[in-house]
Structures are given as C-alpha cells and as structure tokens.
Design an enzyme around this catalytic site. Structure first.
Site, PDB file in Angstrom:
ATOM      1  N   VAL A   1       0.834  -1.210   0.000  1.00 42.64           N
ATOM      2  CA  VAL A   1       0.000   0.000   0.000  1.00 42.64           C
ATOM      3  C   VAL A   1       0.869   1.262   0.000  1.00 42.64           C
ATOM      4  CG1 VAL A   1      -1.742   1.307   1.295  1.00 42.64           C
ATOM      5  CG2 VAL A   1      -1.944  -1.177   1.084  1.00 42.64           C
TER       6      VAL A   1
ATOM      7  N   TYR B   1      12.142   9.239  11.424  1.00 46.15           N
ATOM      8  CA  TYR B   1      11.091  10.135  11.942  1.00 46.15           C
ATOM      9  C   TYR B   1      11.593  11.569  12.088  1.00 46.15           C
ATOM     10  CZ  TYR B   1       8.061   6.149  12.568  1.00 46.15           C
ATOM     11  OH  TYR B   1       7.273   5.052  12.329  1.00 46.15           O
TER      12      TYR B   1
ATOM     13  N   ASP C   1     -14.299   2.896  -1.109  1.00 45.84           N
ATOM     14  CA  ASP C   1     -15.592   2.212  -1.276  1.00 45.84           C
ATOM     15  C   ASP C   1     -16.553   3.070  -2.090  1.00 45.84           C
ATOM     16  OD1 ASP C   1     -14.253   2.151   1.383  1.00 45.84           O
ATOM     17  OD2 ASP C   1     -15.353   0.279   1.562  1.00 45.84           O
TER      18      ASP C   1
ATOM     19  N   ASP D   1      10.123   2.944   7.044  1.00 44.40           N
ATOM     20  CA  ASP D   1       9.605   1.591   7.295  1.00 44.40           C
ATOM     21  C   ASP D   1      10.457   0.958   8.388  1.00 44.40           C
ATOM     22  OD1 ASP D   1       7.732  -0.502   5.449  1.00 44.40           O
ATOM     23  OD2 ASP D   1       9.169  -1.457   6.803  1.00 44.40           O
TER      24      ASP D   1
ATOM     25  N   VAL E   1      -9.237   0.949   9.562  1.00 43.25           N
ATOM     26  CA  VAL E   1      -8.859   2.351   9.455  1.00 43.25           C
ATOM     27  C   VAL E   1      -9.646   3.266  10.400  1.00 43.25           C
ATOM     28  CG1 VAL E   1     -10.375   2.836   7.473  1.00 43.25           C
ATOM     29  CG2 VAL E   1      -8.315   4.189   7.795  1.00 43.25           C
TER      30      VAL E   1
ATOM     31  N   GLY F   1       1.577  -1.732   8.969  1.00 44.15           N
ATOM     32  CA  GLY F   1       0.690  -2.668   9.641  1.00 44.15           C
ATOM     33  C   GLY F   1       0.802  -4.031   9.035  1.00 44.15           C
TER      34      GLY F   1
ATOM     35  N   ALA G   1     -15.662   5.192  -4.382  1.00 47.66           N
ATOM     36  CA  ALA G   1     -15.229   5.096  -5.778  1.00 47.66           C
ATOM     37  C   ALA G   1     -15.817   3.825  -6.400  1.00 47.66           C
ATOM     38  CB  ALA G   1     -13.702   5.068  -5.858  1.00 47.66           C
ATOM     39  N   ARG G   2     -15.804   2.737  -5.617  1.00 49.64           N
ATOM     40  CA  ARG G   2     -16.359   1.481  -6.120  1.00 49.64           C
ATOM     41  C   ARG G   2     -17.857   1.640  -6.400  1.00 49.64           C
ATOM     42  NH1 ARG G   2     -13.086  -1.942  -1.556  1.00 49.64           N
ATOM     43  NH2 ARG G   2     -11.213  -2.375  -2.765  1.00 49.64           N
TER      44      ARG G   2
ATOM     45  N   HIS H   1     -15.362   1.601   7.283  1.00 53.36           N
ATOM     46  CA  HIS H   1     -14.748   1.046   6.077  1.00 53.36           C
ATOM     47  C   HIS H   1     -14.639  -0.453   6.361  1.00 53.36           C
ATOM     48  CE1 HIS H   1     -12.051   0.093   2.835  1.00 53.36           C
ATOM     49  NE2 HIS H   1     -11.092  -0.260   3.660  1.00 53.36           N
TER      50      HIS H   1
ATOM     51  N   ASN I   1      -5.490  -0.678   8.375  1.00 52.48           N
ATOM     52  CA  ASN I   1      -6.779  -1.204   8.838  1.00 52.48           C
ATOM     53  C   ASN I   1      -6.705  -1.829  10.222  1.00 52.48           C
ATOM     54  OD1 ASN I   1      -8.759  -0.685   6.868  1.00 52.48           O
ATOM     55  ND2 ASN I   1      -7.851  -2.229   5.511  1.00 52.48           N
TER      56      ASN I   1
ATOM     57  N   ARG J   1     -11.570  -6.972   9.022  1.00 52.76           N
ATOM     58  CA  ARG J   1     -10.670  -5.855   9.343  1.00 52.76           C
ATOM     59  C   ARG J   1     -10.581  -5.662  10.856  1.00 52.76           C
ATOM     60  NH1 ARG J   1     -13.404  -3.767   4.793  1.00 52.76           N
ATOM     61  NH2 ARG J   1     -12.049  -3.491   3.011  1.00 52.76           N
TER      62      ARG J   1
HETATM   63  N1  LIG Z   1      -7.781   1.717   4.203  1.00 50.99           N
HETATM   64  C1  LIG Z   1      -7.844   0.951   3.140  1.00 50.99           C
HETATM   65  O1  LIG Z   1      -8.745   1.088   2.316  1.00 50.99           O
HETATM   66  C2  LIG Z   1      -6.780  -0.106   2.935  1.00 50.99           C
HETATM   67  C3  LIG Z   1      -6.672  -0.780   1.714  1.00 50.99           C
HETATM   68  C4  LIG Z   1      -5.689  -1.754   1.611  1.00 50.99           C
HETATM   69  C5  LIG Z   1      -4.871  -2.049   2.685  1.00 50.99           C
HETATM   70  N2  LIG Z   1      -5.021  -1.371   3.848  1.00 50.99           N
HETATM   71  C6  LIG Z   1      -4.191  -1.637   5.022  1.00 50.99           C
HETATM   72  O2  LIG Z   1      -2.901  -1.070   4.837  1.00 50.99           O
HETATM   73  C7  LIG Z   1      -1.978  -1.736   5.677  1.00 50.99           C
HETATM   74  C8  LIG Z   1      -0.746  -2.119   4.890  1.00 50.99           C
HETATM   75  O3  LIG Z   1      -1.057  -3.083   3.911  1.00 50.99           O
HETATM   76  P1  LIG Z   1       0.090  -3.639   2.931  1.00 50.99           P
HETATM   77  O4  LIG Z   1      -0.596  -4.528   1.953  1.00 50.99           O
HETATM   78  O5  LIG Z   1       0.925  -2.521   2.451  1.00 50.99           O
HETATM   79  O6  LIG Z   1       0.933  -4.512   3.961  1.00 50.99           O
HETATM   80  P2  LIG Z   1       2.490  -4.942   3.813  1.00 50.99           P
HETATM   81  O7  LIG Z   1       2.676  -6.059   4.751  1.00 50.99           O
HETATM   82  O8  LIG Z   1       2.837  -5.120   2.378  1.00 50.99           O
HETATM   83  O9  LIG Z   1       3.282  -3.656   4.316  1.00 50.99           O
HETATM   84  C9  LIG Z   1       3.283  -3.216   5.638  1.00 50.99           C
HETATM   85  C10 LIG Z   1       4.579  -2.492   5.863  1.00 50.99           C
HETATM   86  O10 LIG Z   1       4.540  -1.917   7.168  1.00 50.99           O
HETATM   87  C11 LIG Z   1       5.849  -2.025   7.716  1.00 50.99           C
HETATM   88  N3  LIG Z   1       5.783  -1.909   9.158  1.00 50.99           N
HETATM   89  C12 LIG Z   1       5.298  -2.794  10.054  1.00 50.99           C
HETATM   90  N4  LIG Z   1       5.417  -2.300  11.306  1.00 50.99           N
HETATM   91  C13 LIG Z   1       5.963  -1.070  11.188  1.00 50.99           C
HETATM   92  C14 LIG Z   1       6.324  -0.061  12.109  1.00 50.99           C
HETATM   93  N5  LIG Z   1       6.127  -0.209  13.423  1.00 50.99           N
HETATM   94  N6  LIG Z   1       6.866   1.072  11.632  1.00 50.99           N
HETATM   95  C15 LIG Z   1       7.068   1.254  10.314  1.00 50.99           C
HETATM   96  N7  LIG Z   1       6.750   0.323   9.387  1.00 50.99           N
HETATM   97  C16 LIG Z   1       6.196  -0.811   9.811  1.00 50.99           C
HETATM   98  C17 LIG Z   1       6.341  -3.395   7.248  1.00 50.99           C
HETATM   99  O11 LIG Z   1       7.743  -3.501   7.309  1.00 50.99           O
HETATM  100  C18 LIG Z   1       5.804  -3.417   5.806  1.00 50.99           C
HETATM  101  O12 LIG Z   1       6.759  -2.898   4.889  1.00 50.99           O
HETATM  102  C19 LIG Z   1      -2.751  -2.927   6.272  1.00 50.99           C
HETATM  103  O13 LIG Z   1      -3.209  -2.587   7.551  1.00 50.99           O
HETATM  104  C20 LIG Z   1      -3.915  -3.082   5.322  1.00 50.99           C
HETATM  105  O14 LIG Z   1      -5.018  -3.737   5.897  1.00 50.99           O
HETATM  106  C21 LIG Z   1      -5.928  -0.387   3.989  1.00 50.99           C
END
Ligand SMILES: NC(=O)c1ccc[n+]([C@@H]2O[C@H](COP(=O)([O-])OP(=O)(O)OC[C@H]3O[C@@H](n4cnc5c(N)ncnc54)[C@H](O)[C@@H]3O)[C@@H](O)[C@H]2O)c1
Length: 315
Positions: free
Chosen positions: A16, A67, A150, A37, A124, A81, A152-153, A177, A122, A90
């Site tokens: 993401v 940071y 959502d 990250d 979120v 996350g 947009a969908r 969400h 999430n 979620r």
């Molecule tokens: N809001 C939305 O509509 C939506 C849509 C898709 C995904 N998401 C959410 O986005 C989040 C990320 O999804 P993703 O597919 O990119 O996951 P991912 O596992 O590919 O990436 C997560 C990244 O977070 C990093 N990370 C973990 N802990 C950390 C910390 N304490 N500090 C800094 N970095 C840290 C990891 O190293 C990793 O690179 C998930 O919670 C997912 O559910 C939200």
C-alpha cells in the site's frame, strides 16, 4: 517549525505504502517524499526504484528516512501494519495494528510535526480514533482514508449499471470502512438527477435487489481481491492520492473520509466515514447529510460496532 506543504512522508512501505508513493510520483504533488519503514532496506529499495522513474515523472526528491525527517511535513500517511489474511475481518486485525500504531505515534509526537496525519492502515476507523486519542492533535489534523475507496467502487458500479460516466455519479458509502458500511441511496444522484428519475429517463430500473447486489459487491470487494491476489493496493493508492491532492491544493472538496465524531449525527467516541469538506487543514467541516430512517439506523449500528472495539482497547 514552519509547515512545508510540498513535503510528505509515508510510514509503512509495503504494497500500500509503495503504491501510494508511486501515485504521488505520478501526481507531482510533492517536492520531497520521505519513505519510512521498520524494515529500513525496504524503504531504501522503494526510494531507489521510484527515483529511477523521476525523469519520466515529476520533479521531486524521494528518500528513505527516519522520523526526524517528518517535522516539517505537511502530510504524513500511515500505512504500516500487518495485512488482512483471507477470511479475516478488518476488525480482527485491530490488536496487531493498534500496537504498531502506538509505536509509530510515540515517534511522531516526539517531533514537532504540525501537519495532517492520514491513517490508511486497517481497521482504518478504529486506528484513526486511536491516532487522534494518542496524539492529542486537534481532530481536523487526524483523518482516515475511510470509505473514499468504497465510494469510488459505488460510483464505478453504478456508472456501469446505468451506462453513464462514473464521474457523473454522486453517491456515498458511509460508516465503517468494512462490513457495517452503508450506501446512502436516498441521496444518490446522476448529475443532480435523483437516481429514480435518472433510471426512468434511461429506461432502466434499479430496485432494491439490484441495489443490494451492488452494495454487497462493494462491501466484499477487498475480500474478493485478497482471495485472488493476496492484497489490495492500487485502488487505495488512487483514493489516497485524491485525498492528498485535496489537502495540498486546498480544494475544499467533499470526500467521505474517516473522522472523529463529536456529536454530529448524535454520535461521539467513534471515528467513521462521513462526507466532509477537505482542504489544507485536513478536515474542514463534517457534513450532516440527510439520511433515510433505515440509513440512520444502519449508521448508528455501524458506529455502535466500532465503539465496542474502541472501548475494548482501553485507550
Ligand atoms: N484503508 C484501506 O482502504 C486499505 C486498503 C488496503 C490495505 N489497507 C491496510 O494497509 C496496511 C498495509 O497493507 P500492505 O498490503 O501494504 O501490507 P504490507 O505487509 O505489504 O506492508 C506493511 C509495511 O509496514 C511495515 N511496518 C510494520 N510495522 C511497522 C512499524 N512499526 N513502523 C514502520 N513500518 C512498519 C512493514 O515492514 C511493511 O513494509 C494494512 O493494515 C492493510 O489492511 C488499507
């Protein structure tokens, strides 16, 4: 420290975060994008890969950072996350991701960051509430991507169903969400024409079963994508790009972002998505749009479910 609206950071550079960075590069919204990250090499790799595209994209700097780099940022997007597993809701992600959010907020609040915090991880809505509570920032500075995706969908599916440009469709998904979200059919329109009137003019019908089918497709969309490819990221990257654009360009645009409610709709102690005016200061105004009786009940129920999870976190 003065805010530099042309500088942004993304915390979490997985699917993401990296997709959002790619979207920002295409948009040319920022002159400096910092990638952070827990896995420093991942952030470095993404910054290197994205930077290779700069000659064909925008004039900007993309760096892996820490940071300390966020102090003057106008926008920090949090996507760190763990991801939803197939079949996992979620809300089941909450414990794991709330702990991550706590650690990130401790870092951010230790710096003199005065920009907008945009939560994408999430669940979120819950994490937006957690971020607001733990940061102590005013609520206009802590928003979630909410149901911008959502919605947009919904626009896309309604556009397909009615054979009309989805950009002419105006309708919102509000609430969580997630599974308790709802479509506000009572206010849906196509270029100002009430949905029923438009259907009549188009010689089409969209009765309750059709609406329910569209709603379910939207609600279950992430699950269906995750089943097939393991994660969702392009759609959310476009949605976050749109939110960022509203902030950077101070557009005063209406988007269903996730916001902490303080009495609007008779609700409080919860964050969920409501059409809101978004500009340079983040949340400008929550719009209390008219809702039908069943829609209001569904919104209350969505808020109740989210509040239960929030209460369980003992913030
Ligand atoms: N809001 C939305 O509509 C939506 C849509 C898709 C995904 N998401 C959410 O986005 C989040 C990320 O999804 P993703 O597919 O990119 O996951 P991912 O596992 O590919 O990436 C997560 C990244 O977070 C990093 N990370 C973990 N802990 C950390 C910390 N304490 N500090 C800094 N970095 C840290 C990891 O190293 C990793 O690179 C998930 O919670 C997912 O559910 C939200």
């Amino acid at each position: 420290m003065a805010i530099n609206y042309r500088k942004a950071a993304i915390v979490g550079c997985g699917f993401v975060g990296a997709s959002i960075a790619f979207r920002f590069l295409q948009q040319g919204l920022f002159s400096h994008l910092v990638l952070i990250d827990a896995n420093r090499e991942k952030a470095e790799g993404e910054a290197m890969d994205l930077s290779d595209g700069l000659p064909y994209g925008a004039s900007m700097e993309i760096t892996a950072g820490t940071y300390d780099d966020i102090a003057e940022c106008g926008l920090v997007v949090v996507t760190a996350g763990v991801n939803q597993k197939p079949g996992e809701t979620r809300l089941q992600l909450i414990e794991r991701n709330a702990a991550i959010m706590r650690s990130i907020l401790a870092e951010i609040t230790a710096r003199s960051f005065e920009g907008i915090l945009l939560i994408v991880s999430n669940p979120v809505d819950v994490l937006t509430y957690v971020a607001r509570e733990l940061s102590g920032y005013p609520r206009h500075r802590v928003i979630g991507s909410g149901t911008v995706l959502d919605t947009a969908r919904l626009k896309q599916l309604l556009g397909e169903e009615l054979a009309v440009d989805s950009r002419n469709v105006h309708a919102f998904i509000v609430g969580e969400h997630g599974d308790s979200e709802l479509a506000v059919w009572s206010g849906a329109n196509v270029s100002g024409l009430d949905l029923d009137d438009f259907c009549r003019l188009r010689g089409q019908e969209l009765h309750d079963p059709g609406r329910e089918r569209i709603y379910r497709e939207i609600r279950d969309s992430a699950d269906e994508i995750i089943k097939r490819k393991g994660a969702t990221y392009y759609g959310i990257a476009m949605a976050v790009g749109r939110i960022a654009e509203c902030i950077v360009k101070d557009e005063h645009a209406v988007l269903p972002i996730s916001v902490v409610l303080e009495g609007e709709y008779g609700l409080d102690r919860v964050a969920l998505s409501i059409p809101s005016i978004v500009g340079k200061n983040g949340l400008e105004k929550i719009l209390e749009i008219p809702l039908g009786e069943t829609e209001r009940e569904a919104l209350n129920s969505s808020a109740g479910q989210l509040r239960e999870v929030i209460t369980g976190l003992n913030l």
